[in-house]
Design a protein around this motif. Sequence first.
Motif, PDB file in Angstrom:
ATOM      1  N   GLY A  90       1.228  -1.453  -0.186  1.00 37.72           N
ATOM      2  CA  GLY A  90      -0.069   0.198  -0.254  1.00 37.72           C
ATOM      3  C   GLY A  90       0.623   1.401  -0.120  1.00 37.72           C
ATOM      4  N   TYR A  91       2.314   1.184   0.020  1.00 35.95           N
ATOM      5  CA  TYR A  91       2.670   1.951   0.229  1.00 35.95           C
ATOM      6  C   TYR A  91       4.285   1.908  -0.120  1.00 35.95           C
ATOM      7  CZ  TYR A  91       3.950  -0.364   5.131  1.00 35.95           C
ATOM      8  OH  TYR A  91       4.542  -1.183   5.342  1.00 35.95           O
ATOM      9  N   TYR A  92       3.828   0.430  -0.752  1.00 37.53           N
ATOM     10  CA  TYR A  92       6.079   0.664  -1.114  1.00 37.53           C
ATOM     11  C   TYR A  92       6.263   1.543  -2.625  1.00 37.53           C
ATOM     12  CZ  TYR A  92       3.997  -0.890  -5.553  1.00 37.53           C
ATOM     13  OH  TYR A  92       3.650  -0.285  -7.544  1.00 37.53           O
ATOM     14  N   MET A  93       5.728   2.621  -2.888  1.00 36.87           N
ATOM     15  CA  MET A  93       5.912   3.574  -3.374  1.00 36.87           C
ATOM     16  C   MET A  93       6.210   4.881  -3.209  1.00 36.87           C
ATOM     17  SD  MET A  93       6.403   2.503  -6.332  1.00 36.87           S
ATOM     18  CE  MET A  93       6.179   3.367  -8.457  1.00 36.87           C
ATOM     19  N   LEU A  94       6.094   4.773  -2.022  1.00 39.17           N
ATOM     20  CA  LEU A  94       6.597   6.220  -1.046  1.00 39.17           C
ATOM     21  C   LEU A  94       7.744   5.372  -0.755  1.00 39.17           C
ATOM     22  CD1 LEU A  94       3.618   6.503   1.240  1.00 39.17           C
ATOM     23  CD2 LEU A  94       3.775   7.205  -1.225  1.00 39.17           C
ATOM     24  N   THR A  95       8.746   6.796   0.004  1.00 38.62           N
ATOM     25  CA  THR A  95      10.084   6.786   0.917  1.00 38.62           C
ATOM     26  C   THR A  95       9.415   6.274   2.637  1.00 38.62           C
ATOM     27  OG1 THR A  95       9.980   8.926   1.236  1.00 38.62           O
ATOM     28  CG2 THR A  95      10.982   8.166  -1.123  1.00 38.62           C
ATOM     29  N   GLU A  98       8.365   9.975   3.626  1.00 30.71           N
ATOM     30  CA  GLU A  98       6.913  10.132   2.840  1.00 30.71           C
ATOM     31  C   GLU A  98       5.933   9.326   3.845  1.00 30.71           C
ATOM     32  OE1 GLU A  98       8.016  11.470  -1.770  1.00 30.71           O
ATOM     33  OE2 GLU A  98       6.813   9.627  -1.047  1.00 30.71           O
ATOM     34  N   LYS A  99       5.951   8.331   3.900  1.00 27.53           N
ATOM     35  CA  LYS A  99       4.852   7.379   5.198  1.00 27.53           C
ATOM     36  C   LYS A  99       5.343   7.670   6.110  1.00 27.53           C
ATOM     37  CE  LYS A  99       3.842   2.893   6.206  1.00 27.53           C
ATOM     38  NZ  LYS A  99       4.564   2.913   7.965  1.00 27.53           N
ATOM     39  N   GLU A 101       5.518  11.115   6.944  1.00 29.92           N
ATOM     40  CA  GLU A 101       4.748  12.253   7.445  1.00 29.92           C
ATOM     41  C   GLU A 101       3.555  12.278   7.542  1.00 29.92           C
ATOM     42  OE1 GLU A 101       8.468  14.526   6.193  1.00 29.92           O
ATOM     43  OE2 GLU A 101       7.440  14.880   4.495  1.00 29.92           O
ATOM     44  N   ILE A 102       3.514  11.126   6.574  1.00 30.25           N
ATOM     45  CA  ILE A 102       1.690  10.779   6.091  1.00 30.25           C
ATOM     46  C   ILE A 102       1.151  11.013   7.776  1.00 30.25           C
ATOM     47  CG2 ILE A 102      -0.194   9.623   4.713  1.00 30.25           C
ATOM     48  CD1 ILE A 102       1.767   9.730   2.591  1.00 30.25           C
ATOM     49  N   GLU A 103       1.859   9.563   8.129  1.00 29.09           N
ATOM     50  CA  GLU A 103       1.135   8.893   9.568  1.00 29.09           C
ATOM     51  C   GLU A 103       1.349   9.977  10.523  1.00 29.09           C
ATOM     52  OE1 GLU A 103       2.023   4.967  10.511  1.00 29.09           O
ATOM     53  OE2 GLU A 103       1.872   4.169   8.326  1.00 29.09           O
ATOM     54  N   ALA A 104       2.361  10.554  10.364  1.00 34.92           N
ATOM     55  CA  ALA A 104       2.209  11.632  11.237  1.00 34.92           C
ATOM     56  C   ALA A 104       0.890  12.577  11.617  1.00 34.92           C
ATOM     57  CB  ALA A 104       3.928  12.687  11.090  1.00 34.92           C
ATOM     58  N   ALA A 105       0.477  12.913  10.037  1.00 35.88           N
ATOM     59  CA  ALA A 105      -0.687  14.394  10.302  1.00 35.88           C
ATOM     60  C   ALA A 105      -1.421  12.930  10.672  1.00 35.88           C
ATOM     61  CB  ALA A 105      -0.771  14.460   8.063  1.00 35.88           C
ATOM     62  N   ASP A 147       8.051   0.348  10.500  1.00 32.99           N
ATOM     63  CA  ASP A 147       6.752   0.542  11.101  1.00 32.99           C
ATOM     64  C   ASP A 147       7.269   0.829  12.947  1.00 32.99           C
ATOM     65  OD1 ASP A 147       5.637  -0.565   8.876  1.00 32.99           O
ATOM     66  OD2 ASP A 147       5.923  -2.798   9.331  1.00 32.99           O
ATOM     67  N   CYS A 150       6.850   4.613  13.071  1.00 36.67           N
ATOM     68  CA  CYS A 150       5.823   4.800  12.840  1.00 36.67           C
ATOM     69  C   CYS A 150       4.826   5.008  13.961  1.00 36.67           C
ATOM     70  CB  CYS A 150       4.832   4.640  11.397  1.00 36.67           C
ATOM     71  SG  CYS A 150       6.122   4.828  10.063  1.00 36.67           S
TER      72      CYS A 150
ATOM     73  N   GLN B   5      -7.142  17.178   7.848  1.00 41.15           N
ATOM     74  CA  GLN B   5      -5.615  17.027   8.073  1.00 41.15           C
ATOM     75  C   GLN B   5      -5.558  15.487   7.968  1.00 41.15           C
ATOM     76  OE1 GLN B   5      -3.030  17.900  11.841  1.00 41.15           O
ATOM     77  NE2 GLN B   5      -1.408  16.686  11.522  1.00 41.15           N
ATOM     78  N   ALA B   9      -3.396  14.066   4.594  1.00 39.78           N
ATOM     79  CA  ALA B   9      -2.525  12.963   3.855  1.00 39.78           C
ATOM     80  C   ALA B   9      -2.983  11.774   3.586  1.00 39.78           C
ATOM     81  CB  ALA B   9      -2.085  12.701   5.937  1.00 39.78           C
ATOM     82  N   ARG B  12      -2.553  13.056   0.107  1.00 44.94           N
ATOM     83  CA  ARG B  12      -0.836  12.694  -0.935  1.00 44.94           C
ATOM     84  C   ARG B  12      -0.610  11.478  -1.093  1.00 44.94           C
ATOM     85  NH1 ARG B  12       3.676  13.945   3.081  1.00 44.94           N
ATOM     86  NH2 ARG B  12       5.536  14.772   1.249  1.00 44.94           N
ATOM     87  N   ARG B  13      -0.607  10.230  -0.293  1.00 42.24           N
ATOM     88  CA  ARG B  13      -0.730   9.307  -1.080  1.00 42.24           C
ATOM     89  C   ARG B  13      -0.588   8.834  -1.325  1.00 42.24           C
ATOM     90  NH1 ARG B  13      -3.991   4.111   1.980  1.00 42.24           N
ATOM     91  NH2 ARG B  13      -2.354   2.030   1.136  1.00 42.24           N
ATOM     92  N   LEU B  16       1.348  10.945  -4.540  1.00 40.67           N
ATOM     93  CA  LEU B  16       2.442  10.427  -4.498  1.00 40.67           C
ATOM     94  C   LEU B  16       2.710   9.578  -4.565  1.00 40.67           C
ATOM     95  CD1 LEU B  16       3.648  11.985  -0.876  1.00 40.67           C
ATOM     96  CD2 LEU B  16       4.709  12.724  -2.845  1.00 40.67           C
ATOM     97  N   ILE B  17       1.647   8.472  -4.609  1.00 37.39           N
ATOM     98  CA  ILE B  17       2.415   7.504  -5.434  1.00 37.39           C
ATOM     99  C   ILE B  17       1.578   6.750  -7.100  1.00 37.39           C
ATOM    100  CG2 ILE B  17       1.006   5.058  -6.053  1.00 37.39           C
ATOM    101  CD1 ILE B  17       0.227   5.014  -3.245  1.00 37.39           C
ATOM    102  N   ARG B  20       4.249   8.876  -8.807  1.00 35.65           N
ATOM    103  CA  ARG B  20       5.573   8.023  -9.180  1.00 35.65           C
ATOM    104  C   ARG B  20       5.645   6.627 -10.081  1.00 35.65           C
ATOM    105  NH1 ARG B  20       7.221   7.919  -3.616  1.00 35.65           N
ATOM    106  NH2 ARG B  20       8.728  10.537  -3.796  1.00 35.65           N
ATOM    107  N   ASP B  84      -5.561  -2.646   0.387  1.00 31.70           N
ATOM    108  CA  ASP B  84      -5.480  -1.987   2.185  1.00 31.70           C
ATOM    109  C   ASP B  84      -5.948  -3.281   2.848  1.00 31.70           C
ATOM    110  OD1 ASP B  84      -3.672   0.329   1.292  1.00 31.70           O
ATOM    111  OD2 ASP B  84      -5.233   1.739   2.344  1.00 31.70           O
ATOM    112  N   TYR B  89      -3.333  -3.049   6.364  1.00 35.61           N
ATOM    113  CA  TYR B  89      -3.060  -1.663   5.772  1.00 35.61           C
ATOM    114  C   TYR B  89      -4.272  -1.130   6.629  1.00 35.61           C
ATOM    115  CZ  TYR B  89      -0.312   2.477   6.270  1.00 35.61           C
ATOM    116  OH  TYR B  89      -0.031   3.962   5.862  1.00 35.61           O
ATOM    117  N   MET B  96      -5.119   3.866  14.290  1.00 35.39           N
ATOM    118  CA  MET B  96      -5.270   5.292  14.501  1.00 35.39           C
ATOM    119  C   MET B  96      -6.422   6.273  14.516  1.00 35.39           C
ATOM    120  SD  MET B  96      -2.777   5.269  11.138  1.00 35.39           S
ATOM    121  CE  MET B  96      -1.345   5.402  10.771  1.00 35.39           C
TER     122      MET B  96
END
Lengths: 250, 258
Positions: A90-95, A98-99, A101-105, A147, A150, B5, B9, B12-13, B16-17, B20, B84, B89, B96
């Motif tokens: 689900g996030y393998y194309m993110l750095t 980035e992952k 920061e997204i989860e921080a938000a 993980d 995060c 927010q 967020a 943005r996911r 970005l994907i 890429r 997901d 995921y 969260m």
Amino acid sequence: MGLIIETERLSRSFGDRLAVDGLALAIAPGEIFGLLGPNGAGKTTTIRMLATLLPPSGGAARVCGFDVVGAAGEVRKRIGYVMQQVSPMGYYMLTGREKTEIEAALYHVPRRQVKARAGEVLDLVGLSEDADRLVQEYSGGMQKRLDLACGLLHRPELLILDEPTLGLDVPSRHRMWDHIRSLCDQGMTVLLATNYMDEADRLCDRLTIIDHGREVVSGTPAELKEATGAPSLDDVFLRHTGHALREEAE
Amino acid sequence: MMWSQEVLALSRRWLLILLRERLNLLFSVLQPAVWLVFFAGALGGAMDPRAVGTDDYIAFAVPGIIAFTVVGNGVTAAMPLLFDKETGYLDKLLSMPIRRSSLIVSRFVFQVGMNSAQVVVILLVALVLGVRPASGPLGVLAILVATALLTLALTAAAMALACAVPSHGTFFAITGFASLPLLFMSNAFVPLSAMPGWMETVARANPLTYAIEAMRLLVLDGWSGGVPLSLGALVVASALLLAVGSWQFARQTSERIA
């Protein structure tokens, strides 16, 4: 300060199958508490109830002073949950950055602090240098550390780790243990579900062994070894669960 | 504040994907334009202007191509939720302190943005082919509104299906089976009046028909009473499908604590 986790007769069934049966846990702040058991013993089901993902069928559970059903939102603000196995698809194309920061938000870190906090947790788990690489390029150990990072973003009171070293090589396991120990030194409470007895022996202040969803025995690793006269936690585990004998019989 | 927010967020996911996966982006943007040039260009010569009501079949087909694009994107809109769910995921996200609605709304926001960009490309290609919307620049905005409503309806339907099916194999089998009939059982490429009676009845129950009708009026005839009427029907259809989508998502997460 009260208990971080407190359960009373906590139970969960799936149809006719009772996965967790009247479990009573009492975990104090600052402890590393181990939840041990053979595969299918009910560890992950217990953890999913404590992480507010699964409602109990019976009994009650309070995490950080809040009921996991009645005040699930309050519990979620206070826990970091590192799952056993999440495919990075689900996030393998993110750095990694980035992952994070997204989860921080998503953990409601204030907008202006997101970048700084993501940098801090990546640094904490030793991923700063690799933070701008794509997650798909990470090794299994690096993904586990990501993980973990995060799970720390919102400075949780309780960190729930479900098999955090599953499938990792020896250096990666030791590195993960160092991270867990340092978190505990900072006052964080850790609930650790694991199949590895050496991991529990090295890390846990206290532990509970469960089988068929029921508590089999609880205590410190030293107490359990002393009480059974077993040289290792492996032997304590086998003596209490008879798991190896069962497998042979099967 | 927190809700925005979360939505930003998650959006943005997706963004970005997408950025890429450049080939995916390139083909997603080009595909509708290719359809307009080749499909509408090829069929145009075979269409009776009296049946379609205009001798400019490309102008007639522009709304159909837009609807076709939104149908295809509706399927891809649900894929992240599907994966997901299967990879676990979704559980991580649900542990969260976020609102459940953020997961759905973020996908709508992203998908409306993506579809709007594609519609602009379609309209630019149509412009090059000589199609000028009779309703002017405000009409283009109204076309984008109709696209957004249709996106909402189809994304909600696809997400409801993604929640209901046991695996992605079943999801793709059903969407593969349903996509083209959904399109051809509408006024995308032929007017309702040219259809057999039973097909016209089915088409009138298809939300695509109302989106296409509104857009077609805006492209061919300009502003008329039929535009708000069709948009109104589209709003009702979108609200219904959104309710179904929300209900299915609630069912999907009902084993979890709300």
